[in-house]
Design an enzyme around this catalytic site. Sequence first.
Site, mmCIF file in Angstrom:
data_model
loop_
_atom_site.group_PDB
_atom_site.id
_atom_site.type_symbol
_atom_site.label_atom_id
_atom_site.label_comp_id
_atom_site.label_asym_id
_atom_site.label_seq_id
_atom_site.Cartn_x
_atom_site.Cartn_y
_atom_site.Cartn_z
ATOM 1 N N TRP A 50 -2.286 -9.025 -8.059
ATOM 2 C CA TRP A 50 -2.750 -7.782 -7.452
ATOM 3 C C TRP A 50 -1.704 -6.674 -7.528
ATOM 4 O O TRP A 50 -1.905 -5.622 -6.972
ATOM 5 C CB TRP A 50 -3.135 -8.036 -5.999
ATOM 6 C CG TRP A 50 -4.198 -9.068 -5.832
ATOM 7 C CD1 TRP A 50 -5.552 -8.865 -5.861
ATOM 8 C CD2 TRP A 50 -4.012 -10.476 -5.630
ATOM 9 N NE1 TRP A 50 -6.212 -10.057 -5.692
ATOM 10 C CE2 TRP A 50 -5.302 -11.071 -5.546
ATOM 11 C CE3 TRP A 50 -2.908 -11.309 -5.514
ATOM 12 C CZ2 TRP A 50 -5.486 -12.441 -5.348
ATOM 13 C CZ3 TRP A 50 -3.084 -12.669 -5.331
ATOM 14 C CH2 TRP A 50 -4.362 -13.220 -5.251
ATOM 15 N N ASP A 51 -0.574 -6.921 -8.204
ATOM 16 C CA ASP A 51 0.535 -5.960 -8.238
ATOM 17 C C ASP A 51 1.028 -5.659 -6.824
ATOM 18 O O ASP A 51 1.351 -4.531 -6.485
ATOM 19 C CB ASP A 51 0.105 -4.667 -8.945
ATOM 20 C CG ASP A 51 1.304 -3.861 -9.437
ATOM 21 O OD1 ASP A 51 2.438 -4.362 -9.356
ATOM 22 O OD2 ASP A 51 1.109 -2.714 -9.875
ATOM 23 N N TYR A 52 1.091 -6.701 -6.000
ATOM 24 C CA TYR A 52 1.556 -6.565 -4.624
ATOM 25 C C TYR A 52 3.060 -6.825 -4.518
ATOM 26 O O TYR A 52 3.533 -7.368 -3.524
ATOM 27 C CB TYR A 52 0.803 -7.534 -3.718
ATOM 28 C CG TYR A 52 -0.554 -7.070 -3.251
ATOM 29 C CD1 TYR A 52 -0.887 -5.726 -3.218
ATOM 30 C CD2 TYR A 52 -1.501 -7.989 -2.813
ATOM 31 C CE1 TYR A 52 -2.138 -5.309 -2.785
ATOM 32 C CE2 TYR A 52 -2.750 -7.575 -2.365
ATOM 33 C CZ TYR A 52 -3.066 -6.233 -2.356
ATOM 34 O OH TYR A 52 -4.300 -5.819 -1.906
ATOM 35 N N ASP A 53 3.810 -6.460 -5.542
ATOM 36 C CA ASP A 53 5.253 -6.650 -5.467
ATOM 37 C C ASP A 53 5.832 -5.872 -4.287
ATOM 38 O O ASP A 53 5.244 -4.909 -3.798
ATOM 39 C CB ASP A 53 5.926 -6.220 -6.768
ATOM 40 C CG ASP A 53 5.446 -4.852 -7.270
ATOM 41 O OD1 ASP A 53 4.643 -4.208 -6.583
ATOM 42 O OD2 ASP A 53 5.890 -4.446 -8.346
#
Length: 782
Positions: free
Chosen positions: A452-455
Site C-alpha cells: 500500500w506504500d505505507y512506508d
Amino acid sequence: MLIGGLVALIGLVLLVGGAWLAALGGSLYYLLTGIAMLVAGVLLARGRMVGGWVYLAIVLLSMVWAWWEVGANAWAQVPRVIAPVVLLLGVILAMATLSRRENRWRLALIGVVAALLVTTVDFWVAAANQPNPVLAALPAAGTRGMADPSGQNVGADWPAYGGTVSARRYSPLTQINAENVGKLRRAWTIHTGDLPSSPQIRGTYGAENTPLKIGDSLYLCTPKNILIALDPATGKQRWRYDPKVPDTAIPYTAACRGVVHYAVPGMAADQPCATRIIEGTLDARLIAVDAHSGRPCADFGANGQVDAKIGMGKVPAGFVSINSPPTLVRGILVTGHQVLDGQDRWAPSGVIQGFDARTGQLRWAWDMMHPAWNGAPPAGQEWARGTPNMWTLASGDEQLGLVYLPMGNAAADYYSSLRRPEENMFATSLVALDVTTGKPRWRFQAVRRDVWDYDFGAQATLVDYQGTPALVLPSKQGDIYVLDRRTGRPLTPVGEMRVPGGGVEPQQRAPTQPVSLWHTLRKPDLTERDMWGMSPIDQMVCRIQYRRASYHGFFTPPVANGHSIEYPGYNGGTDWGGIAVDPQRGVIVANYNDMPNYVRLVPRAEADKLGWAPRDQARGKIGGAEGAGDPQANTPYAISVNAGWRMPVTGMLCKQPPYGGIRAIDMATGKTIWDRPFGEARTNGPFGIPSMLPITIGTPNNGGAVVTASGLVFIAAATDNLIRAIDLRTGKTLWKDVLPGGGQATPMTYEVNGKQYLVLYAGGHHFMETPVSDEVVAYALS
C-alpha cells in the site's frame, strides 16, 4: 422548452446512471430522481405548469433525503442540494412564463428569494450543528517537562531540521503570544533565484526546506541544493554556494528539506571549516562548506564532497537522491536516500550509510542483505539492489548513541512476491541503528508485507513517557505509537486487526496487521454515503466507482481486474511533515491527511502497450504524482494510482471533505484535546478554478508544525497558500497571512537582538498543485 429540456436531460443521465448504481447495490435515490426529473422536464417542455411543481417537490424531497443520509454535515450536503437549487431558480422563472397571472414575475421573484432563503437556512442549521472540536482542557505549562537528549539548545537558535535531532519542533520562545500574534508583519523576504529553468522540470519543484539558525547566520538550501547563508535579522545574503546539480538528477520532486550544522571538536574557531554546513544533494552527494564563507571544506571527501552512490552499481540519473538532511549523532552523518519509486524491482540499493562529519570517510554501511559487511562492498560486488530505503528524516539520541530510521518499502511498492525475508523483516519499520557500528539494535514493524506504500514518512520524536525514554512514532495509516527508544518495546497498547485477504497475491497477505490501540488519526472506513462531487451527477459517478471497486475496509489489497480503494492513501495520515510536541505541556500537535487512493495493478502486457517503462528507458519524463503509471519493471504488474481519487474532468475528489485536519493530543492519556479541519477552500474548485472562498474545508497538506512555549502553533502546509498561528488551547486560528507560493514546508522560529522571528520557505509544490516560488519570508511583531 430550454429549461424543460435541461431538466429532462439531467433526469435521463440520472436515470441511466442510477439504474447502474442500483444494479450494483447502491442508493435508489438517483434512479427515482432521474425518473421524476425526466417527467418534470417533459411536462415543462410541453408548457405544463405541473412540471415545475414536480421539480420543486424533487428539490424539497432531496433536502429531506440529504438530512437523512448525511445529517448536519454542510459539506456533504453541497452536491445533494446546491446544484438542484440552482436549477430550481431557472425552473421558477420558467414557471412564470407559463402563468397568466398579472403578478407572476413578482411571485417568481418571491419564489427565487424563498428558495435561496430555505437553502441558506438549511446550510446554516447544518453548520451550527457541527460537533464541538474542543474535547478536553489543555494541560498546564510546565507540568510535564522533558529533558532533550540531543544536547542542542533551541530558543535563540534553531540548530537542526526538527529544532534538535530529537525532532520535537518546539521552541521555548514566548515573545509572540496569543495576545499579540495579530500584530505579526513581514520583517523581510528574499528571492533565492532557484526556479524551474526549463519546461521539462517545471512540474517537479517542491521546496520543503526548513532553515537552520545558529549564532549570527541563517542557513538554507533551495530545491536544487544551492546553499545560502543569510543575516537572520535582515535577510541579507552572506554567501551562496551552488553544487551544480543537473536537471537530470531530479527524481519526482526537486526538494532539499534541510542542512546540517557541525562544529568540529578541537578545531580553533578561526580555522577554515571549524564549523561547517553539510547537505545531501539530488544527485546523492554529501557537500560540506565552511559555515562562515561558503567555501568547500578541503578536508571533507574530495574538495568538500562525497559521492554516496559508490558501491551501488548502475544508478540511472534521477534514481537515487538525498533530499532529507543527514542525522548527526556522535560526529557521524547518518544518511539514507530516496530511490525513485515504482520503476524497477531491482532498483539501486536502499543501503544506509554513516560518514565521518569531519573527513567524509565512510565509517560503516548497513545493507540488510549483507549484514556482515562493515564498510564498502568487497571488490567486484555492490550493495544489494531493490532493498527498502529511508527516503525521509531520521532522528537521533546522542546519549544512547542510536539513530532511528523510518524505513520505506522494497522496490516495487505494490507487489510483494519477489521480496526476500530480510526485506520483509525491515520494510515499513522503525529501525534503531547503533551509530558507532551501524548495526541494528531493534526494529518495530507497522505493516507486514506492505503493498500500500505505507512506508514510514515521518521522523520519530523523542520524548519522556511516564519516566521512560521514549519516542512518538506517527504513520501514514494514521496510527500513533509510543515506544521505549532503548528497546523498541511499545509503551502504549498495540493490537492486531483482522484485515481483508485476496488481491493478486492472496498467499502473501497477512491475516492480521498491527494497529495502535492508544491513538489513531484514521477515520472510519468509507461508505457509499461518503462520496462527493460538485453535483448529483458526479457524486453518482463516484458512487458507481465505489461500488465497482474492491473495497473491504482498511488494508484492502490491490487488484488487477478492476480498481481497489486504499484508505488512507499513501500521503497519510502523517507524511514527512511529522508531528510537533510541547514537552512542557505534554501535547502532540499532528496535522494529517484524510484522502483515499483509487488503485489498479496493470498487467505487464497492457503496461507495455501503454509504453510504461523505467524512466531511463522510456520517455524520460520527470515529475508527476507517484504511482500514476509507474512500470514496476521485473514484476508482473505496473501500478496506476489515482492519488486522492479525483474525477478526471472536474478534478474534484470523490470523497467528501474534509481532506485534512489538525489535532492536539494529550500525551499522558492519548486522548484528543481538539480536532479541526485544516485548510480553506480559497484555492480549490472544480476544473482547477480557485473558488477564493475563505471557508474552512480541510485540504490536503504536506509540511509540519512548530509549537512554542507561549501556546501557539505555527503551520502552513495546506493547499490554501496561507501560514497560520493556531491557539494550542482551542485550535482556533488567531492570525494568518497569504504566502507568495505554496507553504509545503515546516516553519521555524528564532531570536535576534531580543526580537523573535518566524521564517518559512514558501516555495510551493508540484504534487500539491500550489504555486512555485523562490521566496523565503520572515515575520516579526510590528
